[in-house]
Design a protein around this motif. Structure first.
Motif, mmCIF file in Angstrom:
data_model
loop_
_atom_site.group_PDB
_atom_site.id
_atom_site.type_symbol
_atom_site.label_atom_id
_atom_site.label_comp_id
_atom_site.label_asym_id
_atom_site.label_seq_id
_atom_site.Cartn_x
_atom_site.Cartn_y
_atom_site.Cartn_z
ATOM 1 N N PHE B 65 0.868 -1.168 0.000
ATOM 2 C CA PHE B 65 0.000 0.000 0.000
ATOM 3 C C PHE B 65 0.907 1.219 0.000
ATOM 4 O O PHE B 65 1.835 1.297 0.815
ATOM 5 C CB PHE B 65 -0.874 -0.027 1.259
ATOM 6 C CG PHE B 65 -2.121 0.828 1.206
ATOM 7 C CD1 PHE B 65 -2.854 1.058 2.361
ATOM 8 C CD2 PHE B 65 -2.585 1.404 0.030
ATOM 9 C CE1 PHE B 65 -4.018 1.814 2.354
ATOM 10 C CE2 PHE B 65 -3.742 2.162 0.004
ATOM 11 C CZ PHE B 65 -4.457 2.367 1.166
ATOM 12 N N GLY B 66 0.672 2.157 -0.890
ATOM 13 C CA GLY B 66 1.531 3.323 -0.992
ATOM 14 C C GLY B 66 1.523 4.168 0.271
ATOM 15 O O GLY B 66 0.533 4.180 1.014
ATOM 16 N N ASP B 67 2.630 4.866 0.506
ATOM 17 C CA ASP B 67 2.745 5.697 1.711
ATOM 18 C C ASP B 67 1.608 6.719 1.811
ATOM 19 O O ASP B 67 1.118 7.022 2.894
ATOM 20 C CB ASP B 67 4.092 6.439 1.716
ATOM 21 C CG ASP B 67 5.256 5.495 1.921
ATOM 22 O OD1 ASP B 67 6.390 5.846 1.546
ATOM 23 O OD2 ASP B 67 5.033 4.383 2.451
ATOM 24 N N ALA B 68 1.244 7.279 0.670
ATOM 25 C CA ALA B 68 0.197 8.305 0.648
ATOM 26 C C ALA B 68 -1.203 7.707 0.553
ATOM 27 O O ALA B 68 -2.193 8.447 0.496
ATOM 28 C CB ALA B 68 0.425 9.254 -0.534
ATOM 29 N N ARG B 69 -1.312 6.412 0.536
ATOM 30 C CA ARG B 69 -2.593 5.690 0.475
ATOM 31 C C ARG B 69 -3.405 6.056 -0.763
ATOM 32 O O ARG B 69 -4.633 6.169 -0.717
ATOM 33 C CB ARG B 69 -3.405 5.916 1.751
ATOM 34 C CG ARG B 69 -2.714 5.341 2.959
ATOM 35 C CD ARG B 69 -3.208 5.907 4.232
ATOM 36 N NE ARG B 69 -4.510 5.366 4.570
ATOM 37 C CZ ARG B 69 -5.130 5.636 5.724
ATOM 38 N NH1 ARG B 69 -4.567 6.418 6.604
ATOM 39 N NH2 ARG B 69 -6.305 5.128 5.964
ATOM 40 N N LYS B 70 -2.695 6.236 -1.872
ATOM 41 C CA LYS B 70 -3.376 6.502 -3.137
ATOM 42 C C LYS B 70 -3.090 5.419 -4.154
ATOM 43 O O LYS B 70 -3.639 5.442 -5.258
ATOM 44 C CB LYS B 70 -2.894 7.829 -3.724
ATOM 45 C CG LYS B 70 -3.305 9.066 -2.951
ATOM 46 C CD LYS B 70 -2.826 10.296 -3.703
ATOM 47 C CE LYS B 70 -3.220 11.562 -2.982
ATOM 48 N NZ LYS B 70 -2.776 12.754 -3.737
ATOM 49 N N ASP B 71 -2.201 4.476 -3.821
ATOM 50 C CA ASP B 71 -1.838 3.479 -4.807
ATOM 51 C C ASP B 71 -1.418 2.185 -4.111
ATOM 52 O O ASP B 71 -1.121 2.166 -2.912
ATOM 53 C CB ASP B 71 -0.692 3.991 -5.693
ATOM 54 C CG ASP B 71 0.510 4.393 -4.869
ATOM 55 O OD1 ASP B 71 0.604 5.588 -4.511
ATOM 56 O OD2 ASP B 71 1.337 3.530 -4.570
ATOM 57 N N SER B 72 -1.377 1.132 -4.902
ATOM 58 C CA SER B 72 -0.994 -0.173 -4.366
ATOM 59 C C SER B 72 -0.380 -0.996 -5.487
ATOM 60 O O SER B 72 -0.622 -0.736 -6.675
ATOM 61 C CB SER B 72 -2.211 -0.892 -3.797
ATOM 62 O OG SER B 72 -1.859 -2.151 -3.254
ATOM 63 N N SER B 73 0.425 -1.974 -5.100
ATOM 64 C CA SER B 73 0.995 -2.879 -6.091
ATOM 65 C C SER B 73 0.876 -4.310 -5.604
ATOM 66 O O SER B 73 0.801 -4.579 -4.390
ATOM 67 C CB SER B 73 2.453 -2.529 -6.368
ATOM 68 O OG SER B 73 3.222 -2.711 -5.195
ATOM 69 N N LEU B 74 0.846 -5.204 -6.582
ATOM 70 C CA LEU B 74 0.824 -6.642 -6.313
ATOM 71 C C LEU B 74 1.963 -7.257 -7.100
ATOM 72 O O LEU B 74 2.017 -7.121 -8.334
ATOM 73 C CB LEU B 74 -0.517 -7.230 -6.753
ATOM 74 C CG LEU B 74 -0.592 -8.741 -7.063
ATOM 75 C CD1 LEU B 74 -0.181 -9.565 -5.864
ATOM 76 C CD2 LEU B 74 -1.986 -9.110 -7.531
ATOM 77 N N HIS B 75 2.894 -7.903 -6.392
ATOM 78 C CA HIS B 75 4.037 -8.537 -7.040
ATOM 79 C C HIS B 75 3.900 -10.045 -6.876
ATOM 80 O O HIS B 75 3.642 -10.528 -5.773
ATOM 81 C CB HIS B 75 5.347 -8.049 -6.393
ATOM 82 C CG HIS B 75 6.568 -8.626 -7.027
ATOM 83 N ND1 HIS B 75 7.089 -8.145 -8.201
ATOM 84 C CD2 HIS B 75 7.354 -9.670 -6.646
ATOM 85 C CE1 HIS B 75 8.163 -8.850 -8.528
ATOM 86 N NE2 HIS B 75 8.342 -9.769 -7.596
ATOM 87 N N ILE B 76 4.047 -10.758 -7.985
ATOM 88 C CA ILE B 76 4.008 -12.221 -7.945
ATOM 89 C C ILE B 76 5.375 -12.748 -8.341
ATOM 90 O O ILE B 76 5.922 -12.381 -9.393
ATOM 91 C CB ILE B 76 2.925 -12.800 -8.876
ATOM 92 C CG1 ILE B 76 1.543 -12.245 -8.499
ATOM 93 C CG2 ILE B 76 2.920 -14.326 -8.815
ATOM 94 C CD1 ILE B 76 0.401 -12.745 -9.381
ATOM 95 N N THR B 77 5.912 -13.602 -7.507
ATOM 96 C CA THR B 77 7.215 -14.219 -7.755
ATOM 97 C C THR B 77 6.998 -15.611 -8.333
ATOM 98 O O THR B 77 6.131 -16.352 -7.858
ATOM 99 C CB THR B 77 7.993 -14.330 -6.435
ATOM 100 O OG1 THR B 77 8.089 -13.033 -5.845
ATOM 101 C CG2 THR B 77 9.386 -14.892 -6.658
#
Lengths: 110, 111
Positions: B65-77
């Motif tokens: 979850f982004g620091d500013a709570r405006k974005d997010s990412s999902l990483h799959i290994t």
């Protein structure tokens, strides 16, 4: 045991007809929802009920009328079906943040 | 309506590769969820993130979850064919539990 169930799974009908989709949840949740997912997979909320009371009603034509006979059931009735109503309709329930979705009803209007 | 944009819209990669998908908004939200939807089924919740900067792991999946709570990412290994599906982010608004879903990323893992 199915947590959120919907019937029918598939619904093919002619323009102008009236149809209903039924939803039942056995999770004991207070809140239930109807969503519409279009052909581009965009999922948009239509309605939300909490303990049989309507709490969210997004900009949905009044041809769509939800009915909640009890807190375990939320049915969706659609009058005068139009071509643009073709989509997958999902029912969901929640108690808190997590929403549990049904398997969807694929509605095709010819 | 504040849009929740996901990128890429489509992603097709070979089994064993790593990938990241993104979810972006112009506004701050109280919490963010990631769902996976398989063909013919409804979305299933993977994770909920609440705190800015929060990182959560679910086996080979890492959510941020982004620091500013405006974005997010999902990483799959080391992606596997079972990861194939539509990944949806969803934000909850302050004060209610109404979810607004993102535009979705359709992921295909090729064996």
């Amino acid at each position: 045991d199915t947590a959120v169930s919907q019937t029918p799974k598939y619904l093919v009908t002619q323009m102008g007809n009236d149809k209903s989709i039924k939803c039942e949840q056995n999770l004991g949740h207070d809140t239930m929802y109807w969503y519409k997912q279009d052909s581009k997979k965009f999922l948009k909320i239509m309605f939300s009920y909490n303990n049989k009371e309507l709490i969210i009603n997004e900009t949905v034509p009044n041809r769509f009328s939800p009915k909640s006979p009890d807190k375990a059931h939320l049915n969706l009735h659609i009058n005068s079906l139009e071509l643009g109503d073709s989509a997958v309709y999902f029912c969901a329930s929640s108690q808190g943040r997590e929403q549990f979705f049904g398997p969807g009803t694929r509605l095709t209007v010819l | 309506t504040q849009l929740l944009e996901q990128s890429p819209q489509f992603l097709s990669i070979q089994e064993g590769e790593n990938l990241t998908v993104y979810c972006n908004s112009s506004s701050v939200f109280s919490s963010l969820q990631w769902y996976r939807q398989e063909p013919g089924e409804g979305p299933v919740l993977l994770v909920t993130v609440v705190t800015g900067g929060e990182v959560k792991k679910l086996k080979r999946l890492t959510f941020q979850f982004g620091d500013a709570r405006k974005d997010s990412s999902l990483h799959i290994t080391a992606a596997q064919p079972g990861d194939t599906g539509l990944y949806l982010c969803a934000r909850a608004n302050f004060g209610n539990e109404k979810l607004t879903f993102g535009t979705g990323t359709r992921l295909t893992i090729i064996p």
